[in-house]
Design a protein around this motif. Structure first.
Motif, PDB file in Angstrom:
ATOM      1  N   ALA A  54      -5.701   1.199   6.558  1.00 32.21           N
ATOM      2  CA  ALA A  54      -5.013   1.882   5.801  1.00 32.21           C
ATOM      3  C   ALA A  54      -4.079   2.719   6.463  1.00 32.21           C
ATOM      4  O   ALA A  54      -2.795   2.142   5.343  1.00 32.21           O
ATOM      5  N   GLY A  55      -3.121   2.630   7.219  1.00 27.64           N
ATOM      6  CA  GLY A  55      -1.663   3.235   8.445  1.00 27.64           C
ATOM      7  C   GLY A  55      -1.552   1.276   8.075  1.00 27.64           C
ATOM      8  O   GLY A  55       0.017   1.610   7.709  1.00 27.64           O
ATOM      9  N   ARG A  58       0.092   1.093   4.387  1.00 23.34           N
ATOM     10  CA  ARG A  58       1.074   2.295   3.644  1.00 23.34           C
ATOM     11  C   ARG A  58       2.889   1.161   4.725  1.00 23.34           C
ATOM     12  O   ARG A  58       3.378   1.730   3.891  1.00 23.34           O
ATOM     13  N   ALA A  59       2.191   1.204   5.932  1.00 21.39           N
ATOM     14  CA  ALA A  59       3.987   1.168   6.621  1.00 21.39           C
ATOM     15  C   ALA A  59       4.284  -0.484   5.890  1.00 21.39           C
ATOM     16  O   ALA A  59       5.470  -0.335   6.204  1.00 21.39           O
ATOM     17  N   GLY A  61       3.908  -1.997   3.010  1.00 20.96           N
ATOM     18  CA  GLY A  61       3.605  -1.653   1.398  1.00 20.96           C
ATOM     19  C   GLY A  61       2.219  -3.061   0.799  1.00 20.96           C
ATOM     20  O   GLY A  61       2.876  -3.056   0.095  1.00 20.96           O
ATOM     21  N   THR A  63      -1.999  -3.571   0.449  1.00 19.57           N
ATOM     22  CA  THR A  63      -3.689  -3.059  -0.172  1.00 19.57           C
ATOM     23  C   THR A  63      -3.969  -3.364   1.269  1.00 19.57           C
ATOM     24  O   THR A  63      -3.967  -4.177   2.601  1.00 19.57           O
ATOM     25  N   ARG A  64      -4.567  -2.445   1.824  1.00 20.13           N
ATOM     26  CA  ARG A  64      -6.267  -1.992   3.161  1.00 20.13           C
ATOM     27  C   ARG A  64      -6.714  -3.846   2.634  1.00 20.13           C
ATOM     28  O   ARG A  64      -7.044  -4.223   3.879  1.00 20.13           O
ATOM     29  N   ASP A 142       8.591   6.160  -3.155  1.00 22.29           N
ATOM     30  CA  ASP A 142       7.572   6.933  -2.978  1.00 22.29           C
ATOM     31  C   ASP A 142       7.403   7.987  -3.535  1.00 22.29           C
ATOM     32  O   ASP A 142       6.713   8.608  -3.780  1.00 22.29           O
TER      33      ASP A 142
END
Length: 151
Positions: A54-55, A58-59, A61, A63-64, A142
């Motif tokens: 997940a991190g 996010r980093a 941009g 999807t997980r 964001d």
């Protein structure tokens, strides 16, 4: 369409074009090392510190689920490994392996050449200012992404 809408459209179209250019350049750089640009993105995200999926998502941009698919491939190929996460029992950390570090080292010489060429084309100060502006743009997007539209 008002001026702000035209600017938003111009910014978005430019970023889409840049994304395509960066992906094409990334594939050119990564392919001699036997990896794809998607693999390189995930490996670079964990190069200095293991991260949960997940991190990483996010980093960079995406999807997980996309990161999970790439991470599973990287682990299967021996380029990354899963490690226990002391902060979360089920969300393992993705860490780069020695083999993954070697792949990135194979990319580094051409990566350096490209970075120098781009810095020469833009000038070092404009290159730094461009990165700063893009970083601020991402942060602004964001910050407004969770706001409710106003009538």
């Amino acid at each position: 369409m008002n001026a702000e809408q035209r600017l938003l459209d111009a910014a978005a179209l430019t970023v889409y074009r840049l994304n395509g250019q960066f992906l094409a350049l990334g594939d050119e750089l990564a392919s001699p090392a036997g990896i794809s640009v998607a693999w390189w993105q995930v490996m670079a995200a964990v190069e200095h510190q293991p991260q949960p999926v997940a991190g990483i998502a996010r980093a960079i941009g995406i999807t997980r689920q996309s990161v999970q698919r790439v991470a599973d491939i990287l682990v299967d190929k021996g380029l990354c490994e899963y490690r226990p996460n002391p902060a979360h029992k089920r969300a393992k950390l993705v860490a780069i392996s020695e083999q993954g570090e070697a792949a990135i080292r194979r990319i580094d010489p051409q990566h350096e050449v490209l970075a120098r060429r781009l810095a020469a084309a833009l000038g070092p100060a404009d290159f730094a200012a461009t990165v700063d502006t893009l970083t601020r743009l991402a942060a602004a997007l964001d910050s407004i992404s969770s706001e409710t539209p106003v009538d």
